[in-house]
Every structure is written in structure tokens, then in C-alpha cells.
Design a protein around this motif. Sequence first.
Motif, PDB file in Angstrom:
ATOM      1  N   UNK A  21      13.936  57.005   2.968  1.00  0.00           N
ATOM      2  CA  UNK A  21      13.977  56.490   1.606  1.00  0.00           C
ATOM      3  C   UNK A  21      12.773  55.607   1.291  1.00  0.00           C
ATOM      4  N   UNK A  22      12.380  54.734   2.219  1.00  0.00           N
ATOM      5  CA  UNK A  22      11.240  53.856   1.966  1.00  0.00           C
ATOM      6  C   UNK A  22       9.958  54.656   1.803  1.00  0.00           C
ATOM      7  N   UNK A  23       9.764  55.659   2.649  1.00  0.00           N
ATOM      8  CA  UNK A  23       8.580  56.511   2.525  1.00  0.00           C
ATOM      9  C   UNK A  23       8.568  57.236   1.184  1.00  0.00           C
ATOM     10  N   UNK A  24       9.724  57.727   0.780  1.00  0.00           N
ATOM     11  CA  UNK A  24       9.825  58.494  -0.469  1.00  0.00           C
ATOM     12  C   UNK A  24       9.592  57.609  -1.700  1.00  0.00           C
ATOM     13  N   UNK A  25      10.160  56.400  -1.701  1.00  0.00           N
ATOM     14  CA  UNK A  25      10.093  55.539  -2.888  1.00  0.00           C
ATOM     15  C   UNK A  25       8.809  54.729  -2.969  1.00  0.00           C
ATOM     16  N   UNK A  26       8.298  54.258  -1.821  1.00  0.00           N
ATOM     17  CA  UNK A  26       7.211  53.281  -1.855  1.00  0.00           C
ATOM     18  C   UNK A  26       5.935  53.739  -1.149  1.00  0.00           C
ATOM     19  N   UNK A  27       6.068  54.138   0.116  1.00  0.00           N
ATOM     20  CA  UNK A  27       4.867  54.352   0.926  1.00  0.00           C
ATOM     21  C   UNK A  27       4.040  55.525   0.412  1.00  0.00           C
ATOM     22  N   UNK A  28       4.671  56.684   0.271  1.00  0.00           N
ATOM     23  CA  UNK A  28       3.919  57.882  -0.143  1.00  0.00           C
ATOM     24  C   UNK A  28       3.423  57.808  -1.588  1.00  0.00           C
ATOM     25  N   UNK A  29       4.248  57.360  -2.560  1.00  0.00           N
ATOM     26  CA  UNK A  29       3.689  57.163  -3.913  1.00  0.00           C
ATOM     27  C   UNK A  29       2.552  56.148  -3.936  1.00  0.00           C
ATOM     28  N   UNK A  30       2.669  55.085  -3.127  1.00  0.00           N
ATOM     29  CA  UNK A  30       1.599  54.098  -3.073  1.00  0.00           C
ATOM     30  C   UNK A  30       0.307  54.679  -2.526  1.00  0.00           C
ATOM     31  N   UNK A  31       0.419  55.492  -1.500  1.00  0.00           N
ATOM     32  CA  UNK A  31      -0.774  56.131  -0.934  1.00  0.00           C
ATOM     33  C   UNK A  31      -1.413  57.094  -1.938  1.00  0.00           C
ATOM     34  N   UNK A  32      -0.595  57.796  -2.697  1.00  0.00           N
ATOM     35  CA  UNK A  32      -1.156  58.683  -3.723  1.00  0.00           C
ATOM     36  C   UNK A  32      -1.945  57.882  -4.758  1.00  0.00           C
ATOM     37  N   UNK A  33      -1.394  56.743  -5.182  1.00  0.00           N
ATOM     38  CA  UNK A  33      -2.102  55.932  -6.177  1.00  0.00           C
ATOM     39  C   UNK A  33      -3.427  55.408  -5.632  1.00  0.00           C
ATOM     40  N   UNK A  34      -3.467  55.073  -4.339  1.00  0.00           N
ATOM     41  CA  UNK A  34      -4.734  54.640  -3.737  1.00  0.00           C
ATOM     42  C   UNK A  34      -5.736  55.796  -3.701  1.00  0.00           C
ATOM     43  N   UNK A  35      -5.230  57.010  -3.474  1.00  0.00           N
ATOM     44  CA  UNK A  35      -6.109  58.185  -3.503  1.00  0.00           C
ATOM     45  C   UNK A  35      -6.615  58.430  -4.925  1.00  0.00           C
ATOM     46  N   UNK A  36      -5.725  58.331  -5.888  1.00  0.00           N
ATOM     47  CA  UNK A  36      -6.095  58.557  -7.281  1.00  0.00           C
ATOM     48  C   UNK A  36      -7.184  57.584  -7.721  1.00  0.00           C
ATOM     49  N   UNK A  37      -7.095  56.334  -7.275  1.00  0.00           N
ATOM     50  CA  UNK A  37      -8.057  55.311  -7.676  1.00  0.00           C
ATOM     51  C   UNK A  37      -9.356  55.360  -6.873  1.00  0.00           C
ATOM     52  N   UNK A  38      -9.453  56.291  -5.936  1.00  0.00           N
ATOM     53  CA  UNK A  38     -10.697  56.459  -5.207  1.00  0.00           C
ATOM     54  C   UNK A  38     -10.855  55.565  -3.998  1.00  0.00           C
ATOM     55  N   UNK A  39      -9.781  54.945  -3.553  1.00  0.00           N
ATOM     56  CA  UNK A  39      -9.889  54.043  -2.408  1.00  0.00           C
ATOM     57  C   UNK A  39      -9.721  54.771  -1.074  1.00  0.00           C
ATOM     58  N   UNK A  40      -9.141  55.938  -1.117  1.00  0.00           N
ATOM     59  CA  UNK A  40      -8.890  56.698   0.107  1.00  0.00           C
ATOM     60  C   UNK A  40     -10.007  57.720   0.304  1.00  0.00           C
ATOM     61  N   UNK A  41     -10.685  57.693   1.439  1.00  0.00           N
ATOM     62  CA  UNK A  41     -11.790  58.643   1.652  1.00  0.00           C
ATOM     63  C   UNK A  41     -11.279  60.071   1.809  1.00  0.00           C
ATOM     64  N   UNK A  42     -12.157  61.027   1.575  1.00  0.00           N
ATOM     65  CA  UNK A  42     -11.771  62.430   1.673  1.00  0.00           C
ATOM     66  C   UNK A  42     -11.343  62.800   3.089  1.00  0.00           C
ATOM     67  N   UNK A  43     -11.860  62.066   4.088  1.00  0.00           N
ATOM     68  CA  UNK A  43     -11.529  62.392   5.482  1.00  0.00           C
ATOM     69  C   UNK A  43     -10.167  61.823   5.917  1.00  0.00           C
ATOM     70  N   UNK A  44      -9.500  61.097   5.049  1.00  0.00           N
ATOM     71  CA  UNK A  44      -8.216  60.484   5.417  1.00  0.00           C
ATOM     72  C   UNK A  44      -7.140  61.554   5.581  1.00  0.00           C
ATOM     73  N   UNK A  45      -6.184  61.279   6.486  1.00  0.00           N
ATOM     74  CA  UNK A  45      -5.038  62.169   6.662  1.00  0.00           C
ATOM     75  C   UNK A  45      -3.774  61.338   6.808  1.00  0.00           C
ATOM     76  N   UNK A  46      -2.664  61.892   6.311  1.00  0.00           N
ATOM     77  CA  UNK A  46      -1.356  61.250   6.391  1.00  0.00           C
ATOM     78  C   UNK A  46      -0.404  62.225   7.060  1.00  0.00           C
ATOM     79  N   UNK A  47       0.209  61.778   8.134  1.00  0.00           N
ATOM     80  CA  UNK A  47       1.054  62.662   8.941  1.00  0.00           C
ATOM     81  C   UNK A  47       2.481  62.136   8.934  1.00  0.00           C
ATOM     82  N   UNK A  48       3.386  62.916   8.389  1.00  0.00           N
ATOM     83  CA  UNK A  48       4.798  62.554   8.440  1.00  0.00           C
ATOM     84  C   UNK A  48       5.370  62.887   9.808  1.00  0.00           C
ATOM     85  N   UNK A  49       6.231  62.011  10.315  1.00  0.00           N
ATOM     86  CA  UNK A  49       6.861  62.246  11.611  1.00  0.00           C
ATOM     87  C   UNK A  49       8.320  61.821  11.508  1.00  0.00           C
ATOM     88  N   UNK A  50       9.223  62.751  11.804  1.00  0.00           N
ATOM     89  CA  UNK A  50      10.657  62.456  11.728  1.00  0.00           C
ATOM     90  C   UNK A  50      11.405  63.514  12.534  1.00  0.00           C
TER      91      UNK A  50
END
Length: 481
Positions: A21-50
Amino acid sequence: MVSRVIPVDPFDLVIFGGTGDLARRKILPGLYRRYYDGQMPEEARIIGAARSEMDADGFRDFVRGALDEFVTKRHDKKMVDAFLAKLDYVAVDAKGTGGWDALAKTMRDGVVKAYYFSVGPALFGDIADRLHEHGITDDDARIVVEKPFGHNLETARALNATLAAHFDETQIYRIDHYLGKETVQNLMAVRFGNMLFEPLWNAQYVDHIQITVSETVGVGGRGEYYDKSGAMRDMVQNHLMQLLCLTAMEPPSRYDPDAVRDEKLKVIRALETTGHDDIVRGQYKSREESYLEDVDNPGSITESFIAMKVRIANWRWNGTPFYLRTGKRMKERVSEIVVRFKEPPHSIFEEDTGQSANELTIRLQPNEGMDLTVTIKEPGPGGMRLIDVPLDMTFAEALGEEAADVPDAYERLIMDVIRGNQTLFMRGDEVEAAWAWTDPIIEDWTRREDRPYPYEPGSTGPEEAMILMHRDRRRWRELRA
């Protein structure tokens, strides 16, 4: 106002509990917004593990649904697709061996490695052990752990020891999202960046300080967890304690992680023991809604509300009380710090003119901002009548539209993890010191079989909390959003 976005270095971020739930509500949307604003480099990767068995495409579909639900502004289809292309997924068994070799092969060399433990504390040790056993971490790897940081001092020490077995303190990021709020950081800017306030920030000029975090919601689906924790463990020991520290601490020698955290630790260690008469506990209760029903425990004596008077035994704050208040199902959703200054030592005006003391209010939510109440003459020919007016600095109004859309706390804190900046994260000794102050208070309640006072949902808490202030000839600031 021009907002500066400073990109971070390339990274691999693994989110354990990536389908939670935390990843769905906060972490992943927050990371998308950082990508949208240009703060996340193109070489960045996000790996879900569960534990969930799914492939990378399944995880991307899961994240797309989360973005559709929790991202309103900046929701652009092309940007979403580009962000989803950065995602991967590995099914892992935190307590077993399944998936760990696959995760190890997924990680890259030459980038920042960060591991977000978005899981229950019971799994922290298992995940830390597996990361070490499979050689997935290096000396520069970072781990992010969510609260609760233990249930008491004993378990907090055990948790710190578990993490310290494989990670240095400089690699451990204990995240408290309150410290990522814009206004919390502005508290330090206002105190230490303006000559106007710091000379007055002491017992000589401050009458008292109120810190309030009130919520309109009840315990919701967290009943089982909350009934074992209560407001003291869930809010006071961490969130309110952090706000207290930032408000009361001495100026650090520099804006540096350990310098700031050293001063916060001094505040916690200077807290006097709070006696039974200075604490009010409450439970919300009405014919329509009851805490006891929400937690499915008719005999519960766990508090959903707490108000307390706290003293700090040092030169700066000797004689100045701090009043802390937090609760569920309150009148308004408000988080704020109120600094009430003393009245002038001598008034040249007659008693009925309406003169009162100044107040500085720091609003964390909603409508982040600050206002300073000052006394002026009421306009008009009716003689010298004084009124209080606020010098208002609501961020959205004072700084423009960009300030109204400040990054969420999780966005800022996760980027700080990638940068390696621990300033806004709690240190292990800080957590243990907070529990060392909290435990005797809770043990006293248990020994006395102390029962909370009932209060009406949608109110400001039990009447006894008002009496706590009235006894000192003071009043709580009215809850208003």
C-alpha cells in the motif's frame, strides 16, 4: 519564483514490498513526479521486489494503476510510459532463498544502490541478511527503513543491532515523512536564517509552545496495529518528538547531517520526566462510532488522543512549557507549531484596549505556510483600540503557483537517499533516546491501569485536555484548517 531541479546520480532503487500500500500510494507516485520534473536521470532504474509472482509487465501494469489513481497534476501518457520503462520486478522470499540470485544479477555496477524496506520491521533482519549473503550490497549501498522503529527501547536497540550487523550507520536511513515536509525545513530557515527570531527564541521571551497534529480520520484498517501502539507510540514518540526537537534545538554549527542530529539528540536527553498529572489520554466514542468497535477490542485502554505538558531542562527553555497534542477523529486535520510570545512587560495602554501577545504559527498541513500575529491599532476614530492581525505567508499565495505544488515529503526524502544526505533522517541513538523517555510514561499507565477519557468524534478532544491548559491559565489554539 523559479524552482531549481538538481538531478541525482544514476541509481538502482529496489523497493521491498513494491506491491504494498505504501509503495502504491506514496513511493511510486512520488518517484514518477521526480522523473516528470527532470530530477531522475535516464539511467535510473526502479525494481519492485515482493512475494507476489508476477513479471515486469505485470508490475508495470500495477504501477500504471497507482499513477492513474494517485497522480493528478503532471499525469502525461508519454511521461508515464517512459517512467514505466524504467521499472523491473523480481519475486523474492524475504525469509527464504527464492529470487535472491535473480535480484543479484539484476543489480548494476557503477551506480548508487538503494534498498527501500517498505515492509514490516519483522522482515528487516531477514532482508538485511539476504542482501549480505548474496553480495548484493557494497560499502556505498543505502537502506531505507520505515517506522515503527521498534515498540519500546529494548526492541529499538535490537532492531538497530540487526541493521548494524551488515550496514554502517552512514548507510541506514530511518525515514519519518514529517521531516520531509517543506514547512518543517522552513522552520530551520526561519530560526537560523533570520536575525529577527533567534534572539527571541528562548524562555525570556517565549511564554509557551504548542505542537498539534490532529486527524479527522479514525484508525481505519489499522485497528489491530494501532491498538498495540496508540497515539503515544504511533505519533508522539516519532512525529511530534521530531517537531519538538527542531523547534527547541540549539543552532547547529553548520547544516550538516550529524551537526543537526547532534542538537536534536541533546533536546531529547534534556526532556524532563512527564508526570501523570501533565498527561491526558482519550478515546473517541459516540453512539455512531467508537474506537473500541474500530479496533474490535471492547476492553481496550489504548489511547487515540493524547495531550501532554513537556519541560526541557536546559538554559534556553527553563520555565517554558511545551504542550503536545495529537488525536484521531478530531474536528480538523491540522499539523502546526505555535510559538506564543510573552506579553510586553509594561503596557502604556489602558486595560480595555485589547492588547495581547504575539504568536508565530507554522502550518505543516493543510495550506503550508506561516503567519505572525501582531498587535495594531484598529482603524477608525474610536480612540485607541488594539486588534491582532496576521502577517500571513501562505506559500501558495506568497510564492506563486509553483509553491502550491511543492514535492511530497517522500519525493524529497528518497532523492536525499540517492544523494547520500542524512540530514532529514533519524540516527540510531536518537531513536533510542526517544524510547528511553517514552517507555517510563507508558509503563506508568500500565501499572496504574489508566483508562483514557472519552471524547466525541469531530471534537477537539476530551474536556480534560482543556483543563490541562486552563490550569496554567492558557488555552489551546483553536483547530482550524
